[in-house]
Design a protein around this motif. Structure first.
Motif, PDB file in Angstrom:
ATOM      1  N   THR A 120       0.746  -1.025   0.055  1.00 16.99           N
ATOM      2  CA  THR A 120       0.172   0.031   0.153  1.00 16.99           C
ATOM      3  C   THR A 120       1.006   1.264   0.116  1.00 16.99           C
ATOM      4  N   VAL A 126      -2.892  -0.457  -4.789  1.00 14.42           N
ATOM      5  CA  VAL A 126      -4.169  -0.426  -4.328  1.00 14.42           C
ATOM      6  C   VAL A 126      -5.162  -0.353  -5.184  1.00 14.42           C
ATOM      7  N   LEU A 130      -8.303  -3.186  -6.368  1.00 14.29           N
ATOM      8  CA  LEU A 130      -9.805  -3.093  -6.224  1.00 14.29           C
ATOM      9  C   LEU A 130     -10.494  -3.629  -7.289  1.00 14.29           C
ATOM     10  N   THR A 134     -14.673  -5.179  -3.546  1.00 14.17           N
ATOM     11  CA  THR A 134     -13.736  -4.689  -2.537  1.00 14.17           C
ATOM     12  C   THR A 134     -14.559  -3.360  -1.604  1.00 14.17           C
ATOM     13  N   VAL A 137     -10.487  -1.301   2.428  1.00 12.43           N
ATOM     14  CA  VAL A 137      -9.120  -1.073   2.259  1.00 12.43           C
ATOM     15  C   VAL A 137      -8.690  -0.938   3.783  1.00 12.43           C
ATOM     16  N   ALA A 159     -10.133   4.536  -2.797  1.00 10.23           N
ATOM     17  CA  ALA A 159     -11.189   3.575  -2.324  1.00 10.23           C
ATOM     18  C   ALA A 159     -12.639   4.001  -2.459  1.00 10.23           C
ATOM     19  N   HIS A 160     -12.675   5.415  -2.242  1.00 13.59           N
ATOM     20  CA  HIS A 160     -13.874   5.944  -2.267  1.00 13.59           C
ATOM     21  C   HIS A 160     -14.448   6.057  -3.756  1.00 13.59           C
ATOM     22  N   ALA A 164     -15.708   1.775  -1.714  1.00 12.01           N
ATOM     23  CA  ALA A 164     -15.057   1.114  -0.448  1.00 12.01           C
ATOM     24  C   ALA A 164     -14.647   1.889   0.530  1.00 12.01           C
ATOM     25  N   LEU A 166     -11.923   3.112   3.808  1.00 11.74           N
ATOM     26  CA  LEU A 166     -10.723   3.033   4.050  1.00 11.74           C
ATOM     27  C   LEU A 166     -10.828   2.973   5.559  1.00 11.74           C
TER      28      LEU A 166
END
Length: 399
Positions: A120, A126, A130, A134, A137, A159-160, A164, A166
């Motif tokens: 990461t 990362v 995804l 997912t 994270v 992530a967003h 997902a 975090l």
């Protein structure tokens, strides 16, 4: 406002009595005026005034919506994973703490949750990992035990964008140095056993949620699963928080001196400490951890064997060989045979956890004394190696 002032002023004075220390409400239940009519508490698993004081303080320190105190760091991690369902996926840091790895692999994988491990420290890895499955994270930054630092803000954006959450394990940095929610994280976890408690005298965990919605879900899980922190241990964590800023400042300054000293030793192949300019993630650490780089230092010996590491960790006087970290007294451990023993050898090595890696938790002792202690242990390693070479040469001549 400076960190020490903010911490101390955040701890409430008891409204009932004016007590400067948060009282310990050592009770299992609360008398109700009528069914469902109470003074805010009904049963101590669901809520306790001492725990509430700690949870509110944790939320404030991490700039979150709400905090939750658990019986251990792993209980806190367990609560977060319970936000997921069968078929969901976690993308996690590759040198994950061994206890979290064991929980992910031996408990939640059996329940249909998939886990993918990536470096990461590289946000592109990362992003590449995804998928539509997912949902979470998982970062440690800095990580345990190789002190990798991940770009929390960049990974939060990635992530967003995929829908997902975090979660950042902020144990090593503490809220004094870093507040992941302000960088975009949805959830922060701590092993409060470590720096938050600060005295190696309790086991505790914490979760802080960024939003009311996540807070409600975590509160439900905390109450339903029951892994709450007892009132006296809540009191001990609050007491530890009173000196957190001062302790972290000392941990940081001494750890940097120790790391720089270890760089000069011929027995040492690598030193991992985000405060060193040679650390690959130094720039992002400097950006995220604005007032210091933490009290954990890791080193890898040139003789990359468990035998060499064992000799060093059993030769120190001030650094005590033990699991855990973040206390007033300096500790050291050998992750390959201690904290990360449950991680498969190939995966452990691939993540950078070498056979000779030694993790130091730099305490509050004098820096020069700690450096001298490590110097004696490394000298003993060199002397033992020289003695072995002489013996082997003598045996060869006899043969």
């Amino acid at each position: 406002m400076q960190a020490s002032t903010y911490l101390l002023q955040s701890i409430p004075v008891d409204e009932l009595t004016g007590a400067i220390a948060v009282p310990i409400y050592q009770t299992s239940t609360f008398v109700q005026e009528a069914p469902g009519v109470n003074k805010g508490y009904d049963y101590a698993r669901s809520g306790n005034p001492t725990r509430r004081a700690l949870e509110d303080l944790l939320a404030k320190l991490e700039y979150g919506h709400s905090g939750y105190a658990f019986a251990s760091g792993l209980a806190a991690i367990d609560a977060v994973v319970k936000l997921l369902s069968a078929g969901d996926q976690i993308v996690a840091i590759d040198d994950l703490y061994g206890g979290a790895f064991r929980l992910f692999e031996q408990v939640y994988r059996r329940f249909g949750i998939d886990i993918v491990y990536v470096d990461t420290a590289n946000p592109a890895e990362v992003a590449a990992a995804l998928t539509e499955r997912t949902k979470l994270v998982w970062l440690e930054s800095p990580s345990n035990p190789t002190l990798k630092v991940s770009d929390i803000q960049a990974i939060a954006d990635v992530a967003h964008a995929h829908g997902a959450l975090l979660c950042v394990d902020n144990t090593f940095a503490s809220p004094v140095l870093q507040q992941p929610i302000r960088l975009g994280a949805d959830i922060v976890v701590h092993s409060a056993t470590k720096y938050l408690g600060g005295h190696s005298d309790l086991i505790a965990g914490a979760v802080v949620a960024a939003t009311a919605e996540l807070g409600q879900q975590l509160k439900f899980i905390q109450n339903a699963s029951g892994g709450i922190l007892a009132p006296f241990d809540c009191f001990l964590v609050i007491r530890g928080l009173e000196t957190l800023a001062l302790r972290v400042e000392r941990h940081c300054s001494t750890a940097l001196k120790v790391a720089r000293y270890l760089q000069t030793r011929p027995e040492v192949a690598a030193v991992y400490y985000p405060g060193l300019e040679t650390h690959p993630n130094h720039a992002i650490a400097k950006k995220q951890q604005r007032s210091g780089f933490g009290g954990i230092v890791a080193l890898v010996l040139k003789d990359d064997t468990q035998e060499a590491a064992t000799r060093v960790v059993t030769s120190t006087q001030y650094f005590k060989l033990a699991e855990s970290l973040g206390g007033a007294k300096s500790l050291l451990c050998h992750p390959a045979t201690m904290t990360h023993k449950s991680t498969p050898v190939a995966q452990r090595r691939a993540a950078g956890v070498a056979d000779s890696l030694i993790r130091l938790s730099v305490g509050l002792e004098d820096a020069d004394d700690l450096i001298e202690d490590l110097g004696r242990a490394l000298d003993a390693l060199t002397a033992a190696k020289a003695e072995t070479e002489v013996e082997l040469e003598a045996e060869a001549q006899l043969a």
